[in-house]
Design a protein around this motif. Structure first.
Motif, PDB file in Angstrom:
ATOM      1  N   GLY A  10       0.485  -1.153   0.197  1.00 56.44           N
ATOM      2  CA  GLY A  10       0.068   0.035  -0.155  1.00 56.44           C
ATOM      3  C   GLY A  10       1.018   1.498   0.075  1.00 56.44           C
ATOM      4  N   SER A  11       0.279   2.217  -0.750  1.00 56.37           N
ATOM      5  CA  SER A  11       0.907   3.548  -0.673  1.00 56.37           C
ATOM      6  C   SER A  11       1.390   4.030   0.767  1.00 56.37           C
ATOM      7  CB  SER A  11       0.162   4.696  -1.208  1.00 56.37           C
ATOM      8  OG  SER A  11      -0.487   3.988  -2.430  1.00 56.37           O
ATOM      9  N   GLY A  12       2.610   4.402   0.885  1.00 57.29           N
ATOM     10  CA  GLY A  12       2.956   4.831   2.162  1.00 57.29           C
ATOM     11  C   GLY A  12       3.189   4.023   3.262  1.00 57.29           C
ATOM     12  N   THR A  13       2.171   3.124   3.549  1.00 58.60           N
ATOM     13  CA  THR A  13       2.018   2.156   4.403  1.00 58.60           C
ATOM     14  C   THR A  13       3.632   1.263   4.481  1.00 58.60           C
ATOM     15  OG1 THR A  13      -0.446   2.214   4.670  1.00 58.60           O
ATOM     16  CG2 THR A  13       1.105   0.338   5.559  1.00 58.60           C
ATOM     17  N   HIS A  14       3.533   0.617   3.058  1.00 58.53           N
ATOM     18  CA  HIS A  14       4.981  -0.112   3.064  1.00 58.53           C
ATOM     19  C   HIS A  14       6.209   0.568   2.710  1.00 58.53           C
ATOM     20  CE1 HIS A  14       2.299  -3.165   2.899  1.00 58.53           C
ATOM     21  NE2 HIS A  14       3.015  -4.288   2.941  1.00 58.53           N
ATOM     22  N   LEU A  15       5.846   1.777   2.429  1.00 53.74           N
ATOM     23  CA  LEU A  15       7.290   2.793   2.526  1.00 53.74           C
ATOM     24  C   LEU A  15       7.845   2.627   3.706  1.00 53.74           C
ATOM     25  CD1 LEU A  15       9.025   4.880   0.654  1.00 53.74           C
ATOM     26  CD2 LEU A  15       7.469   6.592   1.405  1.00 53.74           C
ATOM     27  N   TRP A  16       7.024   3.053   4.873  1.00 57.46           N
ATOM     28  CA  TRP A  16       7.488   3.061   6.171  1.00 57.46           C
ATOM     29  C   TRP A  16       7.835   1.739   6.653  1.00 57.46           C
ATOM     30  CZ3 TRP A  16       7.016   7.882   5.252  1.00 57.46           C
ATOM     31  CH2 TRP A  16       5.748   8.519   4.854  1.00 57.46           C
ATOM     32  N   LYS A  17       7.107   0.865   6.200  1.00 62.43           N
ATOM     33  CA  LYS A  17       7.554  -0.758   6.621  1.00 62.43           C
ATOM     34  C   LYS A  17       8.817  -1.116   6.046  1.00 62.43           C
ATOM     35  CE  LYS A  17       3.517  -3.166   7.994  1.00 62.43           C
ATOM     36  NZ  LYS A  17       1.955  -2.821   7.626  1.00 62.43           N
ATOM     37  N   PHE A  18       9.057  -0.975   4.915  1.00 60.67           N
ATOM     38  CA  PHE A  18      10.146  -1.325   4.321  1.00 60.67           C
ATOM     39  C   PHE A  18      11.246  -0.387   4.405  1.00 60.67           C
ATOM     40  CE2 PHE A  18       7.722  -2.821   0.135  1.00 60.67           C
ATOM     41  CZ  PHE A  18       7.440  -3.968   0.907  1.00 60.67           C
ATOM     42  N   SER A  19      11.183   0.766   4.903  1.00 63.72           N
ATOM     43  CA  SER A  19      12.135   1.796   5.369  1.00 63.72           C
ATOM     44  C   SER A  19      12.778   1.044   6.585  1.00 63.72           C
ATOM     45  CB  SER A  19      11.832   3.133   5.504  1.00 63.72           C
ATOM     46  OG  SER A  19      12.527   3.662   6.181  1.00 63.72           O
ATOM     47  N   GLU A  20      11.650   0.825   7.791  1.00 66.20           N
ATOM     48  CA  GLU A  20      11.955   0.149   8.902  1.00 66.20           C
ATOM     49  C   GLU A  20      12.987  -1.345   8.696  1.00 66.20           C
ATOM     50  OE1 GLU A  20      11.758   2.822  10.993  1.00 66.20           O
ATOM     51  OE2 GLU A  20      10.250   2.232  12.301  1.00 66.20           O
ATOM     52  N   ALA A  21      12.583  -1.863   7.589  1.00 72.03           N
ATOM     53  CA  ALA A  21      13.013  -3.379   7.418  1.00 72.03           C
ATOM     54  C   ALA A  21      14.359  -3.252   6.967  1.00 72.03           C
ATOM     55  CB  ALA A  21      12.337  -4.200   6.392  1.00 72.03           C
TER      56      ALA A  21
ATOM     57  N   LYS B 111      16.381  -0.854   7.855  1.00 73.13           N
ATOM     58  CA  LYS B 111      17.298  -0.298   9.107  1.00 73.13           C
ATOM     59  C   LYS B 111      17.443  -1.721   9.912  1.00 73.13           C
ATOM     60  CE  LYS B 111      15.199   3.937  10.181  1.00 73.13           C
ATOM     61  NZ  LYS B 111      14.755   4.888  11.162  1.00 73.13           N
ATOM     62  N   ALA B 112      16.688  -2.428   9.945  1.00 71.30           N
ATOM     63  CA  ALA B 112      16.572  -3.723  10.917  1.00 71.30           C
ATOM     64  C   ALA B 112      17.343  -4.560  10.099  1.00 71.30           C
ATOM     65  CB  ALA B 112      15.396  -4.100  11.155  1.00 71.30           C
ATOM     66  N   GLY B 113      17.912  -4.639   8.791  1.00 74.90           N
ATOM     67  CA  GLY B 113      18.671  -5.800   8.268  1.00 74.90           C
ATOM     68  C   GLY B 113      17.637  -6.682   7.695  1.00 74.90           C
ATOM     69  N   ASP B 114      16.511  -6.672   7.505  1.00 78.48           N
ATOM     70  CA  ASP B 114      15.594  -7.732   7.052  1.00 78.48           C
ATOM     71  C   ASP B 114      15.159  -7.285   5.588  1.00 78.48           C
ATOM     72  OD1 ASP B 114      15.648  -8.672   9.565  1.00 78.48           O
ATOM     73  OD2 ASP B 114      13.530  -7.414  10.106  1.00 78.48           O
ATOM     74  N   MET B 115      15.703  -6.358   4.900  1.00 76.92           N
ATOM     75  CA  MET B 115      15.211  -6.176   3.600  1.00 76.92           C
ATOM     76  C   MET B 115      16.438  -5.372   2.975  1.00 76.92           C
ATOM     77  SD  MET B 115      12.080  -3.811   1.980  1.00 76.92           S
ATOM     78  CE  MET B 115      11.664  -4.440   0.353  1.00 76.92           C
ATOM     79  N   THR B 116      17.042  -5.836   1.675  1.00 74.73           N
ATOM     80  CA  THR B 116      17.931  -5.101   0.983  1.00 74.73           C
ATOM     81  C   THR B 116      17.603  -4.015   0.418  1.00 74.73           C
ATOM     82  OG1 THR B 116      17.372  -6.333  -1.074  1.00 74.73           O
ATOM     83  CG2 THR B 116      18.980  -7.554   0.493  1.00 74.73           C
ATOM     84  N   GLN B 117      18.304  -2.904   0.166  1.00 73.60           N
ATOM     85  CA  GLN B 117      18.108  -1.812  -0.535  1.00 73.60           C
ATOM     86  C   GLN B 117      17.733  -2.025  -1.920  1.00 73.60           C
ATOM     87  OE1 GLN B 117      18.396   1.112   1.120  1.00 73.60           O
ATOM     88  NE2 GLN B 117      17.769   2.104  -0.725  1.00 73.60           N
ATOM     89  N   GLU B 118      18.532  -3.009  -2.528  1.00 74.72           N
ATOM     90  CA  GLU B 118      18.113  -3.237  -4.166  1.00 74.72           C
ATOM     91  C   GLU B 118      16.445  -3.897  -4.044  1.00 74.72           C
ATOM     92  OE1 GLU B 118      20.645  -4.754  -2.501  1.00 74.72           O
ATOM     93  OE2 GLU B 118      21.995  -3.307  -3.437  1.00 74.72           O
ATOM     94  N   ASP B 119      15.979  -4.510  -2.934  1.00 73.37           N
ATOM     95  CA  ASP B 119      14.292  -4.962  -2.908  1.00 73.37           C
ATOM     96  C   ASP B 119      13.773  -3.766  -2.678  1.00 73.37           C
ATOM     97  OD1 ASP B 119      14.827  -7.514  -3.782  1.00 73.37           O
ATOM     98  OD2 ASP B 119      14.692  -8.275  -1.548  1.00 73.37           O
ATOM     99  N   PHE B 120      14.075  -2.584  -1.820  1.00 75.54           N
ATOM    100  CA  PHE B 120      13.586  -1.468  -1.592  1.00 75.54           C
ATOM    101  C   PHE B 120      13.260  -0.815  -2.810  1.00 75.54           C
ATOM    102  CE2 PHE B 120      13.547   2.317   1.573  1.00 75.54           C
ATOM    103  CZ  PHE B 120      12.239   2.275   1.548  1.00 75.54           C
ATOM    104  N   LEU B 121      14.435  -0.556  -3.619  1.00 72.73           N
ATOM    105  CA  LEU B 121      14.326   0.094  -4.940  1.00 72.73           C
ATOM    106  C   LEU B 121      13.324  -0.588  -5.970  1.00 72.73           C
ATOM    107  CD1 LEU B 121      18.052   1.224  -5.351  1.00 72.73           C
ATOM    108  CD2 LEU B 121      16.125   2.618  -4.930  1.00 72.73           C
ATOM    109  N   GLU B 122      13.192  -2.169  -6.030  1.00 69.02           N
ATOM    110  CA  GLU B 122      12.430  -2.706  -6.632  1.00 69.02           C
ATOM    111  C   GLU B 122      10.953  -2.199  -6.316  1.00 69.02           C
ATOM    112  OE1 GLU B 122      13.142  -6.857  -7.120  1.00 69.02           O
ATOM    113  OE2 GLU B 122      11.359  -7.192  -7.888  1.00 69.02           O
ATOM    114  N   ALA B 123      10.896  -2.253  -5.122  1.00 70.03           N
ATOM    115  CA  ALA B 123       9.291  -2.255  -4.527  1.00 70.03           C
ATOM    116  C   ALA B 123       8.897  -0.536  -4.759  1.00 70.03           C
ATOM    117  CB  ALA B 123       9.458  -2.100  -3.141  1.00 70.03           C
TER     118      ALA B 123
END
Ligand code: FES
Length: 580
Positions: A165-176, A178-190
């Motif tokens: 969802g717009s915004g909601t997952h931006l915040w979630k992925f950003s925290e993920a 920071k926590a090391g649970d998501m790569t920057q590459e996946d964030f950019l793909e998202a």
């Protein structure tokens, strides 16, 4: 519902410009004719301004020029004369320092555009967060017949097979990340997957909440809020609204006939049922202030308190606006409120009939999206207003987006003096903080930021996130994006920059949040609080000129809607002197 339509035909305000044979009239008509308008368009038919918040820099409203063509078609069909008028458009995702600082400027400029030009009624073509309240505020101040058409939400986002969802997952992925649970590459793909189509945020963020508020207030045709931007039915809605505004002008059906106290109470309960944005609080208070309805923060709490959140949409739930539309949209929610005795059924709408007449037969097509009350996300879905020595005029919290275990909590304050202080220290592992602490952010209110930015949902410190903790209590005088979540106390009033008690909270103070009892308490002796407040000196700079100066000098507190003090009230739309 006691509205009586005016007699028709009668002389409309546009005729003050266009009727007759004087030099001035010829001047007004003649110049319009350079666009190829035939003479009979100036014969006294309703002139309808399509107030269009389209802008390439407001991407959520980027499709509104096309939609305006359908509105025009409807106005022509009904015998009106459509004129499209570009108006101030403040994009939530682009405008600095924050779009909220310009909501009142937009409302001011649009009010004068409505009043100073030859229009008899208006279609408010809106979408992104601030565009809806600013145009409603302008319409309330002029009290010209007006109808809201929103651009509609974007289609669902999907990433790796999951709904995002717009915004909601931006915040979630950003925290993920920071926590090391998501790569920057996946964030950019998202990033590529979040915004698949034209339209506004697809979560129950502020845009969707305000679209729902417009419908619940009775200012939009029934069903308007949820239709996706790219669905053909969005264009049908635009055309029908164009037809309808012409009749509204003939009937002289004005915002003040529709936006009554009962309408605001309906809207507040609706916001609870949909799990709507905390931003709706400041916007509805401001709109009420313009139309002259005495509606307070305490009314928000009282009306919303016993409303269950039944719309299972992000950020509180799991679906998005597209599913909400397929399930039946807002009419189903309004029907539920009516069946539960929580709707003023006789409230008038732009259709000229009672709201209940429009929703009484609405059918819920998906009970996992619009839940039965016994499966509600929360039984206490309204916006909670907490008060105490830390927020004498009130602060707000959205229980449906909060963690239940934090709704009654006492913790040690970790204080950030402003947003720059927060950004400078939050990622430092030496910061003395753990998940039991209460994060406090100052100087982000209407005056302080300035403009009351959406920074209240401060991201958690990485060292806490790495433990798998995803929520802590956060308190500020800021706002929060409607797409955000967490146990976040917002709009604390008076704000720190105005010398409210928030300004004198210190590291190590103990703070008690007790949402069931609506209490927010700074646990220091009264004499200590008084002494600190006496010592307090303003730290926020005063702009020397320009709109920033005007805003800071005149903006009121969040507890009354954060409007400019000299803009409150309805000034009507008298036809002024001619300029020639
Ligand atoms: Fe424009 Fe969400 S940022 S609607």
């Amino acid at each position: 519902m006691s509205f009586k339509p005016a007699t028709w035909p009668r002389r409309l305000r546009s005729q003050e410009w266009y009727a007759g044979t004087s030099r001035d009239t010829i001047y007004h008509r003649g110049w319009m004719k350079n666009q190829g308008y035939p003479d009979d368009l100036f014969d006294g038919r309703p002139v309808i301004g399509i107030l269009n918040t389209w802008s390439d820099l407001t991407p959520c409203n980027g499709h509104l020029r096309e939609l305006a063509e359908k509105v025009k078609a409807g106005i022509w069909e009904a015998g009106g004369f459509p004129v499209e008028v570009p108006v101030f458009s403040a994009s939530e995702n682009t405008f600095r320092p924050t779009a909220m600082m310009f909501r009142n400027l937009a409302a001011l400029s649009i009010e004068e555009q409505m009043r100073g030009q030859p229009i008899d009624g208006a279609v408010l073509l809106v979408g992104c967060d601030k565009t809806t309240p600013s145009l409603l505020m302008a319409a309330a101040s002029t009290d010209l017949p007006s109808i809201v058409v929103t651009g509609g939400p974007m289609l669902n986002g999907y990433f790796h097979g999951e709904r995002i969802g717009s915004g909601t997952h931006l915040w979630k992925f950003s925290e993920a990340v920071k926590a090391g649970d998501m790569t920057q590459e996946d964030f950019l793909e998202a990033e590529q997957s979040m915004s698949r189509s034209s339209g506004s945020c697809n979560t129950m963020g502020t845009a969707s909440s305000m679209a729902s508020m417009a419908e619940a207030l009775g200012m939009a045709l029934s069903g308007n809020a949820a239709i996706p931007a790219v669905d053909s039915r969005r264009r049908v809605m635009a055309q029908l609204s164009g037809r309808r505004i012409v009749q509204m002008v003939k009937d002289d059906l004005k915002p003040s006939d529709i936006m009554t106290r009962h309408a605001f109470e309906n809207a507040v309960r609706t916001n609870g049922a949909i799990g709507g944005s905390t931003n709706a609080v400041v916007h509805l208070l401001a709109i009420a202030g313009r139309v002259g309805v005495d509606f307070t923060l305490d009314d928000w709490d009282r009306c919303g308190r016993d409303v269950a959140t039944i719309v299972n949409l992000m950020p509180s739930g799991k679906y998005l606006m597209e599913e909400f539309f397929y399930a039946g949209g807002l009419p189903v929610v309004l029907r539920h409120l009516g069946d539960a005795g929580l709707l003023h059924k006789d409230a008038l709408t732009v259709s000229g009939t009672a709201i209940w007449d429009e929703v009484r037969n609405a059918v819920n097509h998906n009970t996992d999206v619009i839940l039965p009350v016994d499966r509600a996300l929360t039984q206490q879905g309204g916006i909670a207003v907490v008060k105490g020595n830390l927020a004498p005029n009130g602060a707000v919290l959205k229980p449906s987006a909060a963690s239940p275990h934090l709704l009654s909590h006492r913790g040690r304050a970790v204080v950030f003096e402003d947003i720059d202080d927060y950004k400078a220290r939050i990622n430092d592992d030496a910061l003395d903080i753990d998940e039991t602490c209460v994060m406090v952010l100052k100087n982000c209110g209407p005056r302080g930021y300035p403009g009351m930015a959406e920074v209240g949902n401060m991201g958690l410190p990485p060292k806490v996130l790495k433990k798998g903790i995803t929520d802590m209590i956060r308190i500020s005088d800021a706002r929060m994006s409607g797409t955000a979540y967490g146990t976040v106390v917002l709009h604390t009033s008076p704000e720190a920059a105005a010398g409210g008690p928030l300004a004198v909270v210190r590291n190590g103070d103990m703070i008690e949040l007790d949402v069931p009892n609506r209490r927010l308490h700074l646990d220091i002796p009264d004499h200590e609080l008084d002494a600190r407040l006496k010592e307090w000196r303003p730290s926020v700079e005063t702009p020397e000129s320009g709109y920033a100066w005007l805003h800071q000098a005149h903006v009121e507190g969040a507890d009354t809607g954060a409007d400019l003090d000299f803009l409150k009230g309805c000034r009507g739309a008298p036809v002024g002197k001619d300029s020639h």
